[in-house]
Each structure stands twice: as structure tokens, then as C-alpha cells.
Design an enzyme around this catalytic site. Structure first.
Site, PDB file in Angstrom:
ATOM      1  N   ARG A 110      27.622  -6.840  75.051  1.00 44.06           N
ATOM      2  CA  ARG A 110      28.845  -6.204  74.948  1.00 44.06           C
ATOM      3  C   ARG A 110      29.823  -7.147  73.861  1.00 44.06           C
ATOM      4  O   ARG A 110      30.559  -6.473  72.950  1.00 44.06           O
ATOM      5  CB  ARG A 110      29.816  -5.884  76.168  1.00 44.06           C
ATOM      6  CG  ARG A 110      30.697  -4.986  76.356  1.00 44.06           C
ATOM      7  CD  ARG A 110      31.492  -5.235  77.458  1.00 44.06           C
ATOM      8  NE  ARG A 110      30.539  -4.689  78.494  1.00 44.06           N
ATOM      9  CZ  ARG A 110      30.402  -3.356  79.059  1.00 44.06           C
ATOM     10  NH1 ARG A 110      31.043  -2.301  78.509  1.00 44.06           N
ATOM     11  NH2 ARG A 110      29.355  -2.947  79.710  1.00 44.06           N
TER      12      ARG A 110
ATOM     13  N   GLU B 265      19.209 -16.151  91.880  1.00 46.76           N
ATOM     14  CA  GLU B 265      19.873 -16.547  90.474  1.00 46.76           C
ATOM     15  C   GLU B 265      21.219 -16.846  90.577  1.00 46.76           C
ATOM     16  O   GLU B 265      22.221 -16.466  89.526  1.00 46.76           O
ATOM     17  CB  GLU B 265      19.515 -15.870  89.530  1.00 46.76           C
ATOM     18  CG  GLU B 265      19.603 -16.229  87.835  1.00 46.76           C
ATOM     19  CD  GLU B 265      19.210 -15.168  86.922  1.00 46.76           C
ATOM     20  OE1 GLU B 265      18.130 -15.330  86.339  1.00 46.76           O
ATOM     21  OE2 GLU B 265      20.163 -14.444  86.303  1.00 46.76           O
TER      22      GLU B 265
ATOM     23  N   ASP C  74      23.980 -11.298  87.663  1.00 44.60           N
ATOM     24  CA  ASP C  74      25.507 -11.248  87.055  1.00 44.60           C
ATOM     25  C   ASP C  74      25.722  -9.673  87.050  1.00 44.60           C
ATOM     26  O   ASP C  74      26.633  -9.458  86.055  1.00 44.60           O
ATOM     27  CB  ASP C  74      25.533 -12.199  86.113  1.00 44.60           C
ATOM     28  CG  ASP C  74      24.600 -11.980  84.881  1.00 44.60           C
ATOM     29  OD1 ASP C  74      24.117 -10.795  84.846  1.00 44.60           O
ATOM     30  OD2 ASP C  74      24.242 -12.685  84.080  1.00 44.60           O
TER      31      ASP C  74
ATOM     32  N   GLU D 203      29.691 -10.316  83.019  1.00 49.13           N
ATOM     33  CA  GLU D 203      28.838 -11.075  83.430  1.00 49.13           C
ATOM     34  C   GLU D 203      29.236 -12.328  84.351  1.00 49.13           C
ATOM     35  O   GLU D 203      28.782 -12.408  85.322  1.00 49.13           O
ATOM     36  CB  GLU D 203      27.582 -11.392  82.831  1.00 49.13           C
ATOM     37  CG  GLU D 203      26.626  -9.971  82.672  1.00 49.13           C
ATOM     38  CD  GLU D 203      27.342  -9.309  81.490  1.00 49.13           C
ATOM     39  OE1 GLU D 203      26.519  -8.301  81.042  1.00 49.13           O
ATOM     40  OE2 GLU D 203      28.107  -9.669  80.755  1.00 49.13           O
TER      41      GLU D 203
ATOM     42  N   HIS E 124      22.333  -7.048  72.013  1.00 53.02           N
ATOM     43  CA  HIS E 124      23.074  -5.727  72.461  1.00 53.02           C
ATOM     44  C   HIS E 124      24.349  -6.272  73.475  1.00 53.02           C
ATOM     45  O   HIS E 124      24.978  -5.498  73.797  1.00 53.02           O
ATOM     46  CB  HIS E 124      22.022  -5.019  73.186  1.00 53.02           C
ATOM     47  CG  HIS E 124      21.773  -5.537  74.593  1.00 53.02           C
ATOM     48  ND1 HIS E 124      20.391  -6.406  74.651  1.00 53.02           N
ATOM     49  CD2 HIS E 124      22.100  -5.524  75.825  1.00 53.02           C
ATOM     50  CE1 HIS E 124      20.281  -6.634  75.924  1.00 53.02           C
ATOM     51  NE2 HIS E 124      21.307  -6.496  76.662  1.00 53.02           N
TER      52      HIS E 124
ATOM     53  N   HIS F 206      18.583  -1.754  71.851  1.00 53.76           N
ATOM     54  CA  HIS F 206      19.173  -1.162  72.965  1.00 53.76           C
ATOM     55  C   HIS F 206      19.472   0.290  72.744  1.00 53.76           C
ATOM     56  O   HIS F 206      19.878   0.948  71.538  1.00 53.76           O
ATOM     57  CB  HIS F 206      20.166  -1.922  73.585  1.00 53.76           C
ATOM     58  CG  HIS F 206      20.626  -1.719  74.818  1.00 53.76           C
ATOM     59  ND1 HIS F 206      21.461  -0.996  75.166  1.00 53.76           N
ATOM     60  CD2 HIS F 206      20.382  -2.545  75.793  1.00 53.76           C
ATOM     61  CE1 HIS F 206      21.731  -0.872  76.604  1.00 53.76           C
ATOM     62  NE2 HIS F 206      21.025  -2.083  77.121  1.00 53.76           N
TER      63      HIS F 206
END
Length: 381
Positions: free
Chosen positions: A213, A120, A98, A134, A211, A244
Site C-alpha cells: 500500500r 510469527e 500482521d 501491518e 504491491h 497483484h
């Protein structure tokens, strides 16, 4: 017979972990010529995985910029990959998951009328802004792909509901389970000097990554405050948070957690270190998609630091709980696992719905079947 030129394209650390066993499987087949292309959407973290799995890319687009925007990632990938596809003319490209690399590489291949295999495939939250970007990356990739390698039956159902040809969907399991068979070891010594310096003796370790967004800002602050609350309540609990490199993540995390002696804030770990940290942990807390698949293979309960998940199989199986992003709920669910051995065992011993370590072989056999190299359609997971 002419060898099939198959081009795996990936660019982030999660992509690389999950594509690495597939690359190795492609290399084992004499009728396949793998041409590995990386975008380096995440340069440093990608290189860690390439080194661990001993993969040397044939093509490196090296697109990463400091504080890059989604638009920059998309534009640089599309521009640089176009010339590569024109020159190499692969029989198929393989993209994963993604990421922006996944979607934009699919778009570039579509423009050249090159078949696309989506590894996936079929994960959905049904909210186009969560996770962002994603969710739309995987939906748009699904619309462009020719072959869909779905980890689970529910992923296949999502694709069928979107009108995807059922004969082009293969249920394979997830390749991350393949990768973990080579990374987790009982006598493992951490590569990270930070990890080697932490005394885990007598501690119940909570391994944390957060982490995404959509969690930046107030949600991440709530997560960090919950971690402070948990460590304040239990003398034998310590938190290891692999932070991250995104400055927006690090500012919040270090501000809220930096003075807590029970919280170890460390740099992102390579895949071997992370898998082995998870193996030695009591609980995993994460907003990552991949860890939701990996931790159940190790018998570790997972609290997902998000309001929804594109991996409902783990929730249904009982290996994962949605903790959300509210301080009180995160603390309550963690305390339940820390206080109630029966509840802990119920989650720890639930069956992993994501794979048996043979996904890469199924994907390669599906490709060979689709190109007429073998006559028997591979059995599904």
C-alpha cells in the site's frame, strides 16, 4: 482426556502459506481438534493455497468485497467471527503475522476471553505507518496475545522490550520454511500457462513482486522505471513480475512496463509456482515480507523494494539488501549483483536465519506444554 479445540484463523494468501504446515501438524495430534476458520480477506489467492495444501476450512466467513476498505474488513470480520467463537468456544485461537484478519480475530477472541496464540510474533519496523496497516496490526496483536511464537531471537527481543512475559515467548523459526519443503521440486512443471509460455533458457531471471500500500503511486512508478533501466542494460536479463490484482497496482505497472518485451507481466502465481519461479531465478526483487524469508532458503539474493524491513535478520545475515524505492539505487544494486560474481555468491551463500523446517512442530509442542498435555518445554530454534 478431552481434546483441545484449537482454531487457526487466517484470510490472506501469505497467512495461508505459513499456516498450512501448522494446520497439518495440528491434524496429526490425536489430542487436538483443529477447527480451521478462514475470513477470505483475499478470496481468490486464499483459495489457491487451500487447494494446494488440501485444506478444507471448517468455517468460511467469506468477508471479501470488491475494492474493500480497511474499515470494511475490520467490521465484517469482527461481526461474523463473534458468532463463530460464541458457538465453537475453542480453547485457543491461532492467528498469523500482521494482516487485518490477524488483529481483528485477536480482538474478537479477546472479547470472548479466549486465549490467543500469535504465530510469527515480534516483527517490528518501529514506524506505525510503514508497512501500513501491518505494523500496528502486529503490535496490537502482540498486546492481546497470550502465547507468542517468535521466528527469531531478535523478534523475541522486540517483545521483551514491550514488556511481554518472557515465559510466554517461544522462538520457533518461521513456518514458511516448513511449507517450502513440500513445494519446491527439481522437475516442477508450472501450473500457470503464462509461466509455461516463457522461455527461460539462457536468461538471468529477476522475479518481482511489488504491491504494498505504501508503494502505490510514485514509489511503484520508480520501481518500474528501474526495471526498464535494468533490462535496457543487460541482453540476458528478463523480468517476471507477478502483478497483484489491485487495480491501483496494475494501472501503474502496465502503463510503465507493458511495452517492454523483456518484462513479462503475469497474474499472481499460486504458492507452488511462485516458490519454483524463485528457485529458478537469479535475483528476487520484492516489497513482500514473506519473500524475504523464502528466497534465502533457496540461495537467492533479495533486493527489498522498501525503505525499511521488519526482518533485519536477513540484512544482518547478508541474504537481503534494502534497495529502497529510488530508481537509481534499485538499478545500482541490481547491477552490482549482475556484474560482480563475488558479491552475488556472498549473498547467495549466506545462512538463512529464518528456520529449519520444524517450526510447526515446535509451535504445537508449545501449545501442548502450555495446556499441560506434555511436561517438557520444547527446545527453541
Amino acid at each position: 482426556m478431552k481434546r483441545l479445540k484449537i482454531m487457526p484463523i487466517f484470510g490472506t494468501r501469505p497467512d495461508a502459506v505459513k499456516m498450512a504446515p501448522l494446520v497439518k501438524e495440528l491434524e496429526r495430534h490425536p489430542v487436538i481438534e483443529p477447527v480451521v476458520c478462514v475470513t477470505a480477506q483475499h478470496r481468490q489467492m486464499l483459495d489457491q493455497v487451500l487447494n494446494i495444501f488440501q485444506i478444507k476450512p471448517d468455517i468460511d466467513l467469506d468477508i471479501m468485497l470488491e475494492r474493500q476498505t480497511l474499515e470494511q474488513v475490520a467490521a465484517r470480520t469482527l461481526d461474523r467471527l463473534s458468532a463463530v467463537l460464541e458457538k465453537e468456544k475453542p480453547d485457543m485461537v491461532l492467528v498469523h503475522g500482521d494482516t487485518s484478519t490477524c488483529f481483528i480475530s485477536s480482538l474478537a477472541a479477546f472479547y470472548k476471553q479466549i486465549p490467543i496464540g500469535h504465530v510469527e510474533a515480534g516483527l517490528r519496523t518501529f514506524d506505525k505507518y510503514s508497512p501500513f496497516p501491518e505494523e500496528m496490526n502486529r503490535k496490537l496483536t502482540g498486546a492481546l496475545a497470550d502465547l507468542h511464537f517468535a521466528p527469531t531471537a531478535s523478534n523475541k527481543a522486540n517483545l521483551l522490550n514491550e514488556g511481554i512475559n518472557p515465559y510466554k515467548i517461544y522462538i520457533t523459526g518461521n513456518t514458511v520454511i516448513d511449507a517450502m519443503q513440500t513445494t519446491v521440486k527439481n522437475d516442477y512443471v508450472f501450473n500457470s500457462s503464462e509461466m509455461r509460455s516463457i522461455n527461460l533458457e539462457g536468461k538471468r531471471v529477476i522475479a518481482v513482486t511489488a504491491h504494498r500500500r505504501e508503494n502505490l503511486g510514485s514509489p511503484l512508478e520508480q520501481i518500474c522505471l528501474a526495471l526498464n533501466d535494468i533490462t535496457d542494460s543487460y541482453d540476458d536479463v528478463c523480468v517476471i513480475y507477478a502483478v497483484h490484482l489491485n487495480p491501483a497496482v496494475r494501472e501503474t505497472v502496465f502503463r510503465v512496463l507493458g511495452s517492454n518485451p523483456k518484462v513479462h507481466l503475469i497474474d499472481p502465481l499460486d504458492v507452488q509456482d511462485m516458490h519454483n519461479l524463485m528457485a529458478r531465478s537469479f535475483i528476487i526483487m520484492t516489497d513482500s515480507g514473506g519473500l524475504q524469508e523464502e528466497a534465502p532458503a533457496l540461495g537467492k539474493p533479495v533486493l527489498v523494494l522498501r525503505k525499511e524491513t521488519e526482518r533485519p535478520e536477513a540484512v544482518e545475515a547478508g541474504t537481503v539488501k534494502l534497495a529502497g524505492i529510488e530508481r537509481g539505487r534499485i538499478k545500482a544494486l541490481a547491477s552490482q549483483l549482475l556484474d560482480d560474481p563475488a558479491e552475488y555468491e556472498r549473498m547467495a551463500k549466506a545462512v538463512n536465519p529464518y528456520g529449519d523446517g520444524k517450526a510447526s512442530g515446535r509451535i504445537v509442542n508449545a501449545i501442548l506444554y502450555e495446556f499441560g498435555v506434555i511436561n517438557e518445554k520444547p527446545a527453541e530454534f
